[in-house]
Design a protein around this motif. Structure first.
Motif, PDB file in Angstrom:
ATOM      1  N   HIS A  15      -9.678  10.012  -4.506  1.00 58.79           N
ATOM      2  CA  HIS A  15      -9.725  10.018  -5.981  1.00 58.79           C
ATOM      3  C   HIS A  15      -8.343   9.776  -6.557  1.00 58.79           C
ATOM      4  O   HIS A  15      -8.206   9.084  -7.564  1.00 58.79           O
ATOM      5  N   TRP A  16      -7.338  10.320  -5.911  1.00 59.32           N
ATOM      6  CA  TRP A  16      -5.957  10.123  -6.361  1.00 59.32           C
ATOM      7  C   TRP A  16      -5.599   8.646  -6.284  1.00 59.32           C
ATOM      8  O   TRP A  16      -5.014   8.097  -7.220  1.00 59.32           O
ATOM      9  N   LEU A  17      -5.957   7.987  -5.172  1.00 60.97           N
ATOM     10  CA  LEU A  17      -5.689   6.552  -5.028  1.00 60.97           C
ATOM     11  C   LEU A  17      -6.426   5.743  -6.093  1.00 60.97           C
ATOM     12  O   LEU A  17      -5.855   4.863  -6.735  1.00 60.97           O
ATOM     13  N   GLN A  18      -7.680   6.043  -6.273  1.00 58.73           N
ATOM     14  CA  GLN A  18      -8.523   5.294  -7.199  1.00 58.73           C
ATOM     15  C   GLN A  18      -8.105   5.508  -8.651  1.00 58.73           C
ATOM     16  O   GLN A  18      -8.127   4.566  -9.451  1.00 58.73           O
ATOM     17  N   ASP A  19      -7.741   6.719  -8.998  1.00 62.45           N
ATOM     18  CA  ASP A  19      -7.435   7.046 -10.390  1.00 62.45           C
ATOM     19  C   ASP A  19      -5.986   6.784 -10.774  1.00 62.45           C
ATOM     20  O   ASP A  19      -5.631   6.880 -11.949  1.00 62.45           O
ATOM     21  N   MET A  26      -5.377  -2.699 -10.459  1.00 64.72           N
ATOM     22  CA  MET A  26      -6.183  -3.572  -9.600  1.00 64.72           C
ATOM     23  C   MET A  26      -7.551  -3.842 -10.235  1.00 64.72           C
ATOM     24  O   MET A  26      -8.081  -4.942 -10.126  1.00 64.72           O
ATOM     25  N   ARG A  27      -8.118  -2.848 -10.890  1.00 66.45           N
ATOM     26  CA  ARG A  27      -9.433  -3.016 -11.518  1.00 66.45           C
ATOM     27  C   ARG A  27      -9.350  -3.764 -12.839  1.00 66.45           C
ATOM     28  O   ARG A  27     -10.259  -4.512 -13.189  1.00 66.45           O
ATOM     29  N   GLU A  28      -8.283  -3.581 -13.590  1.00 66.91           N
ATOM     30  CA  GLU A  28      -8.198  -4.113 -14.949  1.00 66.91           C
ATOM     31  C   GLU A  28      -7.624  -5.519 -15.035  1.00 66.91           C
ATOM     32  O   GLU A  28      -7.886  -6.231 -15.996  1.00 66.91           O
ATOM     33  N   PHE A  33      -6.680  -8.468  -8.415  1.00 68.69           N
ATOM     34  CA  PHE A  33      -7.616  -8.218  -7.315  1.00 68.69           C
ATOM     35  C   PHE A  33      -7.867  -9.481  -6.491  1.00 68.69           C
ATOM     36  O   PHE A  33      -7.746  -9.450  -5.260  1.00 68.69           O
ATOM     37  N   PRO A  34      -8.212 -10.619  -7.118  1.00 64.76           N
ATOM     38  CA  PRO A  34      -8.446 -11.826  -6.305  1.00 64.76           C
ATOM     39  C   PRO A  34      -7.201 -12.261  -5.525  1.00 64.76           C
ATOM     40  O   PRO A  34      -7.308 -12.709  -4.389  1.00 64.76           O
ATOM     41  N   ALA A  35      -6.022 -12.125  -6.127  1.00 59.81           N
ATOM     42  CA  ALA A  35      -4.793 -12.511  -5.428  1.00 59.81           C
ATOM     43  C   ALA A  35      -4.561 -11.627  -4.206  1.00 59.81           C
ATOM     44  O   ALA A  35      -4.225 -12.120  -3.122  1.00 59.81           O
ATOM     45  N   LEU A  91      -4.759  -1.769   1.667  1.00 58.67           N
ATOM     46  CA  LEU A  91      -4.568  -0.501   0.943  1.00 58.67           C
ATOM     47  C   LEU A  91      -4.707  -0.708  -0.561  1.00 58.67           C
ATOM     48  O   LEU A  91      -5.305   0.117  -1.257  1.00 58.67           O
ATOM     49  N   LEU A  92      -4.169  -1.819  -1.056  1.00 54.54           N
ATOM     50  CA  LEU A  92      -4.316  -2.117  -2.485  1.00 54.54           C
ATOM     51  C   LEU A  92      -5.779  -2.342  -2.853  1.00 54.54           C
ATOM     52  O   LEU A  92      -6.250  -1.858  -3.891  1.00 54.54           O
TER      53      LEU A  92
END
Length: 168
Positions: A15-19, A26-28, A33-35, A91-92
């Motif tokens: 959750h720490w990584l994701q949040d 990476m999400r926004e 993300f594609p790169a 990891l990213l």
């Protein structure tokens, strides 16, 4: 450490990584993300392509009559470069959905298979590889051939498991 029932599920670190800021970026980002995914695929292609070339040579496939040790000296830096691209980009990618992907059976299988592939390489280098300079040109020892077969199956499993992450 995991959250209690009724709270977020999965290990806190996921959750720490994701949040975190990286996961959000990476999400926004439209292009990030594609790169990163392209870098991850290129890294894995370089890593696995060079490993497969060496594995086939260990199994007796002659490439321009190149000795195993010479081929290894050419492929090892490329394998390391591929791993150096694949690991941080992976990891990213994980940060985008770490709470889900980090507990995904395909992801866990992929991580386990990567570990086993690394262990296989370590055992090869601590065993049969010590005498590589003395190997007959056409006949790597049975231990090296067995390691090559294991490597091919392990890395194929890594690729399959990696692809299956999206479907589980």
């Amino acid at each position: 450490m995991e959250h209690s029932a009724g709270a977020l599920q999965g290990p806190v670190i996921l959750h720490w990584l994701q949040d975190g800021a990286i996961g959000r970026a990476m999400r926004e980002s439209l292009w990030l993300f594609p790169a990163v995914e392209i870098v991850h695929i290129l890294g894995f292609a370089l890593l696995i392509g060079t490993i497969v070339a060496l594995d086939f040579r260990l199994l007796g496939w002659r490439m321009a009559a190149m000795p195993v040790a010479q081929l290894a000296s050419l492929t090892l830096p490329l394998s390391i470069a591929g791993f150096a691209l694949a690991l941080p980009s992976g990891l990213l990618l994980l940060t985008t959905e770490a709470a889900h992907v980090g507990v995904n059976p395909a992801f866990l299988a992929k991580m386990g298979l990567i570990f086993l592939a690394g262990l296989n390489a370590l055992l090869l280098h601590r065993g049969a590889w010590r005498s590589v300079a003395a190997w007959p040109a056409d006949a790597p020892p049975p231990g090296a051939r067995l390691a090559a077969i294991a490597s091919l199956f392990l890395w194929l499993g890594v690729l399959i498991a990696g692809r299956m992450i999206a479907y589980l």
